[in-house]
Design a protein around this motif. Structure first.
Motif, PDB file in Angstrom:
ATOM      1  N   SER A 102      52.518  19.618  58.588  1.00  0.00           N
ATOM      2  CA  SER A 102      53.586  19.003  57.801  1.00  0.00           C
ATOM      3  C   SER A 102      53.521  17.491  57.880  1.00  0.00           C
ATOM      4  O   SER A 102      53.662  16.795  56.880  1.00  0.00           O
ATOM      5  CB  SER A 102      54.948  19.481  58.316  1.00  0.00           C
ATOM      6  OG  SER A 102      55.082  20.842  58.096  1.00  0.00           O
ATOM      7  N   THR A 103      53.311  16.988  59.086  1.00  0.00           N
ATOM      8  CA  THR A 103      53.297  15.539  59.265  1.00  0.00           C
ATOM      9  C   THR A 103      52.145  14.911  58.495  1.00  0.00           C
ATOM     10  O   THR A 103      52.311  13.881  57.852  1.00  0.00           O
ATOM     11  CB  THR A 103      53.151  15.200  60.758  1.00  0.00           C
ATOM     12  OG1 THR A 103      54.079  16.000  61.471  1.00  0.00           O
ATOM     13  CG2 THR A 103      53.415  13.750  61.005  1.00  0.00           C
ATOM     14  N   GLN A 104      50.998  15.560  58.548  1.00  0.00           N
ATOM     15  CA  GLN A 104      49.860  15.002  57.827  1.00  0.00           C
ATOM     16  C   GLN A 104      50.134  14.972  56.327  1.00  0.00           C
ATOM     17  O   GLN A 104      49.856  13.984  55.649  1.00  0.00           O
ATOM     18  CB  GLN A 104      48.609  15.824  58.127  1.00  0.00           C
ATOM     19  CG  GLN A 104      48.068  15.558  59.514  1.00  0.00           C
ATOM     20  CD  GLN A 104      47.021  16.573  59.907  1.00  0.00           C
ATOM     21  OE1 GLN A 104      47.078  17.720  59.467  1.00  0.00           O
ATOM     22  NE2 GLN A 104      46.080  16.154  60.719  1.00  0.00           N
ATOM     23  N   ASP A 122      61.486  26.399  46.880  1.00  0.00           N
ATOM     24  CA  ASP A 122      62.566  26.519  47.842  1.00  0.00           C
ATOM     25  C   ASP A 122      62.161  27.440  48.978  1.00  0.00           C
ATOM     26  O   ASP A 122      62.583  27.263  50.120  1.00  0.00           O
ATOM     27  CB  ASP A 122      63.822  27.069  47.159  1.00  0.00           C
ATOM     28  CG  ASP A 122      64.665  25.963  46.574  1.00  0.00           C
ATOM     29  OD1 ASP A 122      64.104  24.866  46.393  1.00  0.00           O
ATOM     30  OD2 ASP A 122      65.861  26.188  46.305  1.00  0.00           O
ATOM     31  N   SER A 123      61.325  28.421  48.649  1.00  0.00           N
ATOM     32  CA  SER A 123      60.894  29.359  49.664  1.00  0.00           C
ATOM     33  C   SER A 123      60.129  28.642  50.763  1.00  0.00           C
ATOM     34  O   SER A 123      60.322  28.913  51.953  1.00  0.00           O
ATOM     35  CB  SER A 123      60.020  30.436  49.020  1.00  0.00           C
ATOM     36  OG  SER A 123      59.355  31.167  50.000  1.00  0.00           O
ATOM     37  N   ALA A 124      59.269  27.703  50.387  1.00  0.00           N
ATOM     38  CA  ALA A 124      58.500  26.969  51.394  1.00  0.00           C
ATOM     39  C   ALA A 124      59.421  26.172  52.297  1.00  0.00           C
ATOM     40  O   ALA A 124      59.253  26.149  53.513  1.00  0.00           O
ATOM     41  CB  ALA A 124      57.496  26.049  50.705  1.00  0.00           C
ATOM     42  N   ILE A 125      60.415  25.519  51.685  1.00  0.00           N
ATOM     43  CA  ILE A 125      61.344  24.730  52.513  1.00  0.00           C
ATOM     44  C   ILE A 125      62.169  25.661  53.389  1.00  0.00           C
ATOM     45  O   ILE A 125      62.393  25.393  54.571  1.00  0.00           O
ATOM     46  CB  ILE A 125      62.278  23.876  51.632  1.00  0.00           C
ATOM     47  CG1 ILE A 125      61.449  22.993  50.703  1.00  0.00           C
ATOM     48  CG2 ILE A 125      63.147  23.008  52.503  1.00  0.00           C
ATOM     49  CD1 ILE A 125      62.276  21.996  49.934  1.00  0.00           C
ATOM     50  N   VAL A 179      61.494  28.163  60.580  1.00  0.00           N
ATOM     51  CA  VAL A 179      60.605  27.800  61.695  1.00  0.00           C
ATOM     52  C   VAL A 179      61.277  26.775  62.589  1.00  0.00           C
ATOM     53  O   VAL A 179      61.267  26.883  63.815  1.00  0.00           O
ATOM     54  CB  VAL A 179      59.268  27.248  61.145  1.00  0.00           C
ATOM     55  CG1 VAL A 179      58.444  26.656  62.276  1.00  0.00           C
ATOM     56  CG2 VAL A 179      58.496  28.348  60.436  1.00  0.00           C
ATOM     57  N   SER A 180      61.917  25.792  61.950  1.00  0.00           N
ATOM     58  CA  SER A 180      62.516  24.732  62.752  1.00  0.00           C
ATOM     59  C   SER A 180      63.737  25.235  63.519  1.00  0.00           C
ATOM     60  O   SER A 180      64.151  24.638  64.498  1.00  0.00           O
ATOM     61  CB  SER A 180      62.892  23.552  61.864  1.00  0.00           C
ATOM     62  OG  SER A 180      64.055  23.853  61.147  1.00  0.00           O
ATOM     63  N   LEU A 181      64.322  26.330  63.048  1.00  0.00           N
ATOM     64  CA  LEU A 181      65.446  26.910  63.786  1.00  0.00           C
ATOM     65  C   LEU A 181      64.944  27.632  65.037  1.00  0.00           C
ATOM     66  O   LEU A 181      65.723  28.103  65.843  1.00  0.00           O
ATOM     67  CB  LEU A 181      66.214  27.897  62.903  1.00  0.00           C
ATOM     68  CG  LEU A 181      67.027  27.298  61.760  1.00  0.00           C
ATOM     69  CD1 LEU A 181      67.568  28.386  60.855  1.00  0.00           C
ATOM     70  CD2 LEU A 181      68.158  26.450  62.300  1.00  0.00           C
ATOM     71  N   LYS A 182      63.630  27.732  65.148  1.00  0.00           N
ATOM     72  CA  LYS A 182      62.991  28.358  66.302  1.00  0.00           C
ATOM     73  C   LYS A 182      63.482  29.772  66.535  1.00  0.00           C
ATOM     74  O   LYS A 182      63.792  30.168  67.649  1.00  0.00           O
ATOM     75  CB  LYS A 182      63.200  27.486  67.550  1.00  0.00           C
ATOM     76  CG  LYS A 182      62.587  26.117  67.306  1.00  0.00           C
ATOM     77  CD  LYS A 182      62.595  25.239  68.511  1.00  0.00           C
ATOM     78  CE  LYS A 182      61.881  23.941  68.153  1.00  0.00           C
ATOM     79  NZ  LYS A 182      62.373  22.786  68.843  1.00  0.00           N
ATOM     80  N   VAL A 183      63.566  30.510  65.457  1.00  0.00           N
ATOM     81  CA  VAL A 183      63.975  31.903  65.575  1.00  0.00           C
ATOM     82  C   VAL A 183      62.802  32.717  66.120  1.00  0.00           C
ATOM     83  O   VAL A 183      61.659  32.260  66.142  1.00  0.00           O
ATOM     84  CB  VAL A 183      64.436  32.479  64.222  1.00  0.00           C
ATOM     85  CG1 VAL A 183      65.708  31.812  63.778  1.00  0.00           C
ATOM     86  CG2 VAL A 183      63.343  32.355  63.193  1.00  0.00           C
ATOM     87  N   TYR A 240      60.749  20.981  59.683  1.00  0.00           N
ATOM     88  CA  TYR A 240      61.540  21.279  58.492  1.00  0.00           C
ATOM     89  C   TYR A 240      61.931  19.999  57.763  1.00  0.00           C
ATOM     90  O   TYR A 240      61.728  19.862  56.565  1.00  0.00           O
ATOM     91  CB  TYR A 240      62.773  22.086  58.889  1.00  0.00           C
ATOM     92  CG  TYR A 240      63.882  22.104  57.882  1.00  0.00           C
ATOM     93  CD1 TYR A 240      63.692  22.697  56.629  1.00  0.00           C
ATOM     94  CD2 TYR A 240      65.118  21.530  58.162  1.00  0.00           C
ATOM     95  CE1 TYR A 240      64.715  22.728  55.702  1.00  0.00           C
ATOM     96  CE2 TYR A 240      66.136  21.563  57.241  1.00  0.00           C
ATOM     97  CZ  TYR A 240      65.937  22.151  56.012  1.00  0.00           C
ATOM     98  OH  TYR A 240      66.941  22.175  55.104  1.00  0.00           O
ATOM     99  N   TRP A 241      62.453  19.038  58.510  1.00  0.00           N
ATOM    100  CA  TRP A 241      62.864  17.792  57.859  1.00  0.00           C
ATOM    101  C   TRP A 241      61.664  16.996  57.364  1.00  0.00           C
ATOM    102  O   TRP A 241      61.757  16.247  56.407  1.00  0.00           O
ATOM    103  CB  TRP A 241      63.747  16.962  58.787  1.00  0.00           C
ATOM    104  CG  TRP A 241      65.138  17.504  58.794  1.00  0.00           C
ATOM    105  CD1 TRP A 241      65.763  18.173  59.809  1.00  0.00           C
ATOM    106  CD2 TRP A 241      66.071  17.482  57.712  1.00  0.00           C
ATOM    107  NE1 TRP A 241      67.019  18.564  59.428  1.00  0.00           N
ATOM    108  CE2 TRP A 241      67.235  18.155  58.147  1.00  0.00           C
ATOM    109  CE3 TRP A 241      66.029  16.971  56.404  1.00  0.00           C
ATOM    110  CZ2 TRP A 241      68.354  18.328  57.335  1.00  0.00           C
ATOM    111  CZ3 TRP A 241      67.153  17.140  55.593  1.00  0.00           C
ATOM    112  CH2 TRP A 241      68.285  17.806  56.061  1.00  0.00           C
TER     113      TRP A 241
END
Lengths: 387, 638, 303, 246
Positions: free
Chosen positions: B182-184, A86-89, A95-99, B53-54
């Motif tokens: 991630s994509t790879q 879960d930590s990796a996700i 990261v995807s939240l671009k903080v 992330y997704w």
């Protein structure tokens, strides 16, 4: 026909492997986004939830004082459920939240995959409860920092204290097989080795108990029979409380020293004050012992919002992580990762956290974490032990 | 192509049956859908709203799909209660981590290697416990999972890094292309899944997949139909472990660090939920289950401390409202096409005819080969007339002697009946002949070979088939699938052949289905071929069971109370069938209480009481034997 | 030797907790053929109920009824509360799933377990709680030269009394025969005039309720309780159940006690870290030797 | 003859399949009625519907005018209906005696004690072998003994109405004869009304007063047993020809 299509399809998909991009950071208005990665669920949920509260308090204090670079800060929580997957996700989510930067996380083995992801994405992350050496020593990260101390420092502190101050000859070390507790125990053992070689002491017991269990009478009976002079337990306070009480019931009278995961008001509650009284803990200075202005404000507001100061030291380091990040942003005058990281490594002048000044070494460890020996008083408080 | 079609048919997108016009769409439906699925998968990471992330979430869906698929083999296909599957996953991950960080073996080489080691480990640990039933096996698997996890924590020989685990694991490198984004990883994982799904679908539609299902439905009946239950169970564990080991490899190389915290009992129970949520034995179901189990908590991540509360609730609700899973495997109604067997004759009559056995096969073999089974050489003097002989067979249970020094002779081409009071030991004797029990002493000779104490599935391949007193079919399989278990023991194709569709395998499969079709038709159940066995009325189930036994091409057919539950008229029909079987060349041995049947068709009758033979002879002699009347027949009142 | 006897008593105490929880497992399994994975969490809930009663009344019960009285009331409270919870759980999570078969029930049970665990966390918080020292009797005395606490003695007494009572009800009374008959064949039991609903109600009330009592005793004895403690106890009790032979009442008791003893002796003489490895190893060896547990029936399947 | 059990227009569904399609059956006081029919005709379903372990779709079942739909299934034993199910269904891991005791479980007027012991003695007099086996687990009994136990367990509640499902199934001829002897005995001596479902049409019609023949969920033929025995249709479909002579 069928074969050709399959081959084509595979080639197509394989070709796509080459085409992968990465995300870029955000705009310059509105609050500065910071993420807190913490175990809100799972085995260490209590630590994560207190970390969340601490960071909330720190955020409020910072924003009240005008924020940083003229902007407010906002903290988003991502739960890592106390487990590495879960930590990796969660890290990828942050990261995807671009903080701008991340506070987190708590346990070392949970932090590790996240550290890798943050490092890869060049995002500053500041751990607050992950004390394993290798996070910094092995990896020499550029973007990872931590506000808590390291296992070896604590191990060394214990070894010195036990042999030199207490003059203990027969030393027992017990852990609970968790990443953290075993880490400290190993380091303590390592630190004792020179003394053992010099014939000044011996390690007469080294074993683990299982966390989550309640009955340790078998372990303490075994321990008692080894007749230790001092007994160091590096695991968490729940088990520590149970252990001390069951040990006293079994007739083990030697001094108990807990690690810094054992120090918690609940330790006293579980052990009972009659037993807890006089127990020692190796510990970084507690928030109650730091007399800076920030510490004062933090305690007051925390009490106001949640009734009491955090019962464990770690959440305070999460608040410190926020202070470190904000301080670095201020000193760097930028919200770019590289600038923040550089500032953290080289320019932390004037950055104060709840537990005092914050500076980092070249590999991201906090400088000068002074360990102290705490003692439980008869009225159930932790005070620095006066020899 | 067949299989794709069948899957599509199951989800309602299959080729139209009947005379609908053939369009481009209907003709190439399978390929088009596969292409669309592929395109969606390929496009997913590049969609504008999809962040890394997704993509990572999709990667983890992939890892769990692999784990779900691997557990599905054990739990879904064979029905083994495995709640410790994470152990194999952990072994794969640790093998990868240890060998990569110490010996610097490339990850891509470790992918098959970790699968192999996980499989070997599975073989070692499960073979002593594979005979355990249901919940007992369950706790053993939990125990194996815990032992593996605790061993990793305790860091034996400084290999596993203790609770910290191992870090610094490299990423896979495909011929110079390093996989690290991630994509790879997304593509890498899903391409592997694609290959494995392809193999698994092929396996599912082969004799191996069917054998697994037979075991799941009724292990005793499966063994009695010639399936080597133990080996197939082990095969399932080994294959499942191999795939789980691969998942471990992928996981370790993505995470770069692993620790025992990822391999807890909770993970195992999540995998269990994946399989059940998707539907037992359903391949698309397992993937869908993985989607739910991974994505659901993500969607609720912002609810933080309440998300698992919702998750628990959702699991219960799913089981209440979709107890069979989201995408259960449908068996009935898909027709013979659903079996995924190629090269079948176009119409039913040709198929049935194709299955008509060569009369030579039904003759007791003096040669060493019967239908591909290499028989051991003749070891006892062969009596052309006697097919089966038991010499002084005795069985003791504790202090109780169930069968005592019993001699039974079964003549080739005749009907022999064994009668006697309830509890006399008749079924026990049958169980010894068919290998379910091992005699305490005595010898059983069949076709001039000593078969004493052989395994049931071996005995059946020599040519002894049986039916059960209480009908034992494979209730949730179709009638034709039930009967296809018969020829199983004569087929030889293995896992690899099934996946690759070798020429021999295709031919064998066609023979199996044809043999089954012939026998089904023979007992008059052809029109029920696609019905589930459990939906058949009782009397028809009897016939189905007899057909299953016949499909093993036996020399000797043992029937345990075949007329039980049939009325007088139905019994008479049965007698007609039995007599026709004798004409076809089978030898019959019956246990029967219905004197109409026994006296009507038997050539020889043996009477058993309290484990001993009290009389034997021609039916009418036995019928008038005073001792038999006293012990068994009694005197009619009316 | 004294150490050995100490370990023996330690083992018996922990074993009696396992046995009480295992008893509930076994009862529910016997009748419903259901592995109630949420059983351990009901045990944890029992602990919390007792804790809440003793805390919420700010030790009112203890003050008015004395330490032992308070303990008894807390146990009764948890007993009835968890009994009710067990019955509710059967209605909500299991009854609708029965037709779907055993495997679906396992998933539902796992779901229930996750739900309960996080429910406890939502209500009482993630922090472990401690039974206050003021409500726990802690007289110490020496029994045959061994130091024991009165609480330890009382816990052993209560556990053994409960186990004997359950054994008596199930094995020796007509109602017990009705329970066993229901376990074997529900519709034939109905033909005998047995109200199957009453039996199920009884099983799902009493089985978990025993766990509830064990929960309170556990809380009193060790003082610390946490929301996720159910997992460990659930797993251990399940192990004990299987060890003894599932569905078998004396088997569950013996399995629980044996497990406690093995843990205690192994941890005491060999290694705490390898203790659970040892326990599971022994379990596997026992099952290889006796595939249906120590007291499981050895009847071959009739074919 | 007064009617004890009256079944009117009984309809039972298994899913979409109609197992019984409007069946009328009557059982009188001190009466034996046989229900015959092929496999899957609905005979067992009929008995299960009477004792309410099978839910019914339509129709009524009345015991001496009392509509049984108003009574929960487990009460029926107390009302004097005993059902001996097909396949015996003895409780295998209980002893013979415990099995017998459970037979009286639903009867409130029979407290464990003298009354029960007396009835048990009566059962033992019908089936002496059960007395020898009283401490033995029922699962270890032979098929014949289990059938006796099943009947004994039904009789111990001293029922008015005994529903017997296939008592001769899978049993040796000598046992079958014994069981039919007991059926006749309890009918004649105790006046129990018996509804008998059998495959063995010859035997059943030999003991019954009246017979019903079920075909595909409907009553195809009914009549006095003696008439049925000589009915051509019955002979052809259920009694079988006498191709076999011995």
């Amino acid at each position: 026909m069928r074969k050709t299509v399959s081959v084509l399809l595979v080639c197509m998909l394989a070709a796509v492997l080459f085409l992968s991009g990465c995300a870029k950071k955000t705009g310059d208005t509105g609050p500065i986004q910071i993420a807190l990665q913490a175990p809100i669920t799972g085995d260490y949920a209590y630590e994560g939830q207190m970390a969340k509260q601490s960071v909330e308090v720190a955020t409020e204090l910072i924003n009240k004082a005008g924020g940083v670079l003229g902007r407010q800060i906002a903290v988003t929580v991502v739960d890592d459920g106390s487990n590495p997957k879960d930590s990796a996700i969660a890290a990828q989510k942050a990261v995807s939240l671009k903080v701008v930067a991340v506070i987190g996380s708590y346990g070392s083995s949970v932090t590790e995959p996240a550290e890798d992801i943050y490092e890869k994405n060049k995002m500053v992350s500041v751990g607050y409860g992950c004390t394993a050496l290798r996070l910094t020593v092995d990896k020499k990260p550029n973007y990872f920092f931590r506000t808590c101390g390291r296992d070896d420092a604590q191990g060394l502190f214990f070894a010195k204290y036990a042999v030199e101050t207490m003059g203990a000859k027969r030393i027992a070390i017990m852990h609970d097989n968790s990443t953290f507790a075993k880490g400290v125990a190993e380091e303590a053992k390592k630190a004792l080795q020179p003394y053992v070689d010099a014939g000044k002491c011996e390690i007469i017991y080294y074993d683990a108990v299982t966390p989550g269990e309640k009955d340790f009478s078998a372990a303490v009976t075994k321990l008692r029979n080894t007749q230790p002079d001092v007994w160091y337990y590096t695991g968490y306070y729940t088990e520590a409380g149970l252990l001390v009480r069951q040990a006293r019931d079994a007739g083990l009278t030697c001094p108990f020293i807990g690690g810094n995961a054992a120090i918690n008001d609940d330790f006293i509650k579980i052990a009972g004050i009659d037993v807890a009284k006089g127990c020692l803990m190796t510990q970084e200075p507690l928030v109650t012992d730091v007399t800076t202005a920030i510490s004062e404000q933090f305690r007051t507001l925390y009490k106001e919002k949640f009734g009491d100061v955090p019962s464990s030291p770690w959440p305070v380091y999460a608040a410190d992580a926020l202070y470190a990040i904000v301080g670095a942003i201020k000193n760097a005058n930028s919200i770019e990762s590289d600038a923040i990281a550089t500032a953290m490594h080289t320019n932390m002048t004037g950055v104060e956290g709840v537990t005092g000044a914050i500076k980092f070494t070249a590999i991201g460890d906090r400088e000068d974490v002074p360990y102290k020996m705490y003692e439980v008083t008869a009225d159930g408080k932790y005070v620095v032990h006066q020899q | 192509m067949g299989i794709t079609d069948n899957i599509l048919k199951r989800i309602g997108l299959g080729k139209p049956s009947g005379d609908q016009p053939v369009t481009f769409w209907s003709k190439n439906r399978g390929w088009l859908l596969l292409a669309i699925t592929g395109a969606v998968f390929a496009a997913y990471p590049f969609l504008p709203f999809i962040s890394d992330y997704w993509i990572d979430v999709a990667f983890f869906v992939g890892v769990y799909a692999l784990l779900g698929l691997s557990l599905n083999i054990v739990l879904g296909e064979v029905g083994l209660f495995d709640l410790g599957h994470t152990a194999f996953y952990a072994i794969g991950a640790y093998v990868t981590a240890i060998l990569n960080t110490t010996l610097h073996i490339p990850i891509i080489v470790l992918l098959p290697l970790s699968a192999l080691i996980a499989a070997g480990f599975a073989y070692l640990v499960t073979s002593p416990v594979i005979h355990l039933k249901g919940d007992y096996l369950c706790i053993v698997t939990i125990g194996i999972g815990e032992i593996v996890r605790l061993t990793m924590i305790n860091n034996p020989f400084n290999l596993t890094g203790g609770p910290n685990g191992i870090n610094g694991i490299g990423g896979p490198n495909l011929f110079g292309l390093a996989i690290n984004s991630s994509t790879q990883f997304y593509f890498y994982t899903w391409i592997i899944i694609g290959v494995i799904v392809f193999g698994l679908i092929r396996l599912q539609h082969s004799r191996i997949g069917r054998a697994w299902n037979y075991i799941r439905e009724d292990a005793t009946a499966a063994e009695a139909s010639g399936v080597d239950v133990r080996s197939y169970k082990l095969l399932a564990f080994v294959l499942g472990a191999a795939i789980a080991g691969m998942a471990g490899n992928i996981y370790a190389s993505k995470q770069m660090s692993i620790s025992p915290g990822s391999f807890t009992f909770i993970e195992s129970s999540l995998l269990f939920c994946i399989v059940l949520l998707g539907g037992l034995g359903s391949i698309p179901g397992s993937i869908l289950g993985a989607v739910v189990v991974v994505v659901f908590p993500e969607v609720f991540r912002q609810f933080a401390s309440y998300r698992l509360l919702f998750f628990g609730l959702a699991l219960m609700l799913m089981m209440i409202f979709r107890p069979g899973g989201m995408w259960p495997r449908k068996r009935e109604g898909t027709g013979l096409d659903g079996l995924g067997i190629r090269g079948l004759p176009r119409n039913d009559e040709d198929l049935i005819l194709l299955g008509k056995p060569d009369p030579a096969i039904l003759k007791p073999a003096t040669t060493a080969v019967v239908r591909g089974v290499r028989l051991p050489p003749v070891t006892v003097p062969m009596d052309e007339e006697m097919l089966l002989q038991t010499h002084g067979v005795t069985l003791k249970f504790g202090g109780l002697t169930a069968v005592n020094n019993f001699d039974l002779n079964v003549r080739t081409g005749k009907i022999t009946s064994l009668i006697g009071p309830n509890g006399a030991g008749k079924t026990t004797l049958f169980n010894m002949i068919t290998g379910i029990y091992k005699p305490t002493s005595g010898q059983i000779d069949f076709l001039g070979r000593d078969i004493t104490g052989l395994k049931p599935h071996t005995i059946i391949s020599y040519g002894i088939a049986r039916t059960f007193q209480n009908i034992r079919l494979f209730p949730s399989l179709t009638c034709i699938e039930n009967i296809m278990s018969g020829p199983h023991c004569h087929a030889r194709s293995g896992t690899w052949a099934a996946v690759m569709h070798t020429v021999a395998e295709v031919r064998e499969e066609r023979d199996i289905v044809a043999t089954a079709a012939y026998r089904l038709d023979e007992v008059g159940l052809w029109s029920y071929r696609n019905e589930l066995a459990k939906n058949l009325p009782y009397g028809k189930q009897r016939y189905l069971e007899i057909a299953r036994a016949l499909a093993t091409a036996p020399h000797l057919l043992i029937l345990d109370e075949p007329s039980s539950g049939l009325n007088d008229k139905e019994s008479e029909d049965l007698m007609v069938l039995l007599q026709s079987l004798v004409k076809e060349g089978f030898t019959l041995l019956l246990i029967e209480h219905d004197m109409q049947v026994v006296m009507g068709i038997s050539d020889w009758v043996a009477v058993m009481d309290m484990g001993q033979k009290i009389a034997e002879g021609l039916p009418k002699d036995v019928y008038n034997n005073q001792r038999v009347i006293e012990a068994y027949l009694g005197k009619e009142d009316d | 030797m004294a150490t050995f006897f100490e370990q023996l008593i330690n083992g018996l105490t922990i074993g009696s907790f396992y046995a009480l929880v295992a008893l509930g497992y076994s009862m529910v399994f016997g009748v419903m053929k259901l592995i109630n994975f949420a059983h351990g969490d009901l045990f944890a809930l029992g602990s919390y109920l007792g804790y809440t009663l003793l805390i919420a009344s700010s030790s009112w019960v203890t003050v008015h009824f004395g330490l032992w009285g308070g303990m008894a009331i807390a146990m009764l409270f948890a007993f009835s509360g968890i009994g009710l919870a067990g019955v509710l759980m059967e209605r909500v999570a299991y009854r609708p799933v029965y037709p779907a078969g055993r495997l679906s029930l396992v998933v539902s049970a796992l779901g229930m377990s996750i739900f309960l665990q996080n429910g406890i966390m939502a209500i009482w918080g993630a922090r472990p709680q401690a039974y206050p020292a003021a409500v726990v009797p802690s007289t110490r005395f020496s029994l045959l030269g061994l130091p024991v606490t009165s609480l330890q003695v009382v816990i052993l007494l209560i556990s053994f009394t409960l186990m004997l009572a359950i054994w008596f009800i199930v094995e020796k009374t007509t109602f017990g025969a009705a329970i066993r008959a229901t376990a074997l064949d529900r519709s034939t039991a109905t033909l005998m005039g047995i109200d199957v609903r009453v039996v199920i109600f009884f099983i799902f009330a009493l089985g978990p309720a025993l766990g509830g009592i064990a929960g309170v005793m556990n809380g009193m004895y060790y003082r610390a309780i946490s929301f996720n403690m159910g997992w460990t106890y659930g797993l251990k009790a399940f192990t004990a159940t299987i060890l003894g032979g599932i569905g078998n009442i004396p088997g569950a008791m013996i399995g629980g006690l044996l497990l406690g003893l093995m843990e205690s002796l192994f941890a005491g003489y060999v290694s705490g870290a390898w203790k659970d490895v040892f326990v599971f190893f022994i379990l596997i060896v026992v099952l290889i030797w006796r595939p249906t547990g120590l007291l499981g029936e050895k009847t071959a399947e009739k074919v | 003859m007064a009617t004890v059990l009256a079944i009117k227009n009984l309809v039972v569904n298994y899913g979409a399949v109609e197992a019984l399609k409007g069946v009328d059956v009557e059982l009188g006081e001190h009466d034996i009625v046989a229900v015959l029919g092929a496999n899957g005709a609905g005979k067992t379903t009929l008995l299960k519907s009477i004792s309410r372990i099978q839910s019914i779709k339509r129709g009524s079942i009345a015991l001496k005018g009392l509509d049984l739909a108003t009574v929960p299934a487990f009460r029926l034993a107390g009302l004097g209906i005993a059902h001996v199910p097909e396949g015996r269904h003895v409780f295998a891991t209980l002893t013979t005696e415990e099995n017998l005791n459970l037979g009286a479980y639903g009867v409130r007027s029979m407290p464990a004690g003298k009354e029960l012991e007396k009835t048990k003695e009566w059962i033992f007099s019908l089936f002496p072998i059960l007395k020898e086996r009283r401490k033995q687990l029922a699962g270890t009994l032979s098929g014949g003994e289990q059938q006796m136990l099943a009947i004994g367990r039904g009789l111990i509640s001293k029922p008015h109405v005994l529903l017997l499902d296939e008592p001769s199934l899978g049993l040796a001829p000598i046992i079958v004869q014994g069981i039919f002897r007991v059926i006749r005995q309890i009918h004649e001596e105790e006046g129990v009304s018996i509804l008998l479902v059998e495959q063995n049409a010859r035997k059943a019609l030999g003991v019954a007063r009246y017979g019903y023949i079920l075909e595909l969920g409907k009553i195809a033929i009914e009549g006095d047993a003696s008439d049925l025995k000589n009915d051509e249709r019955v002979r052809a479909a259920y009694l079988g020809g006498s191709k076999v002579n011995c």
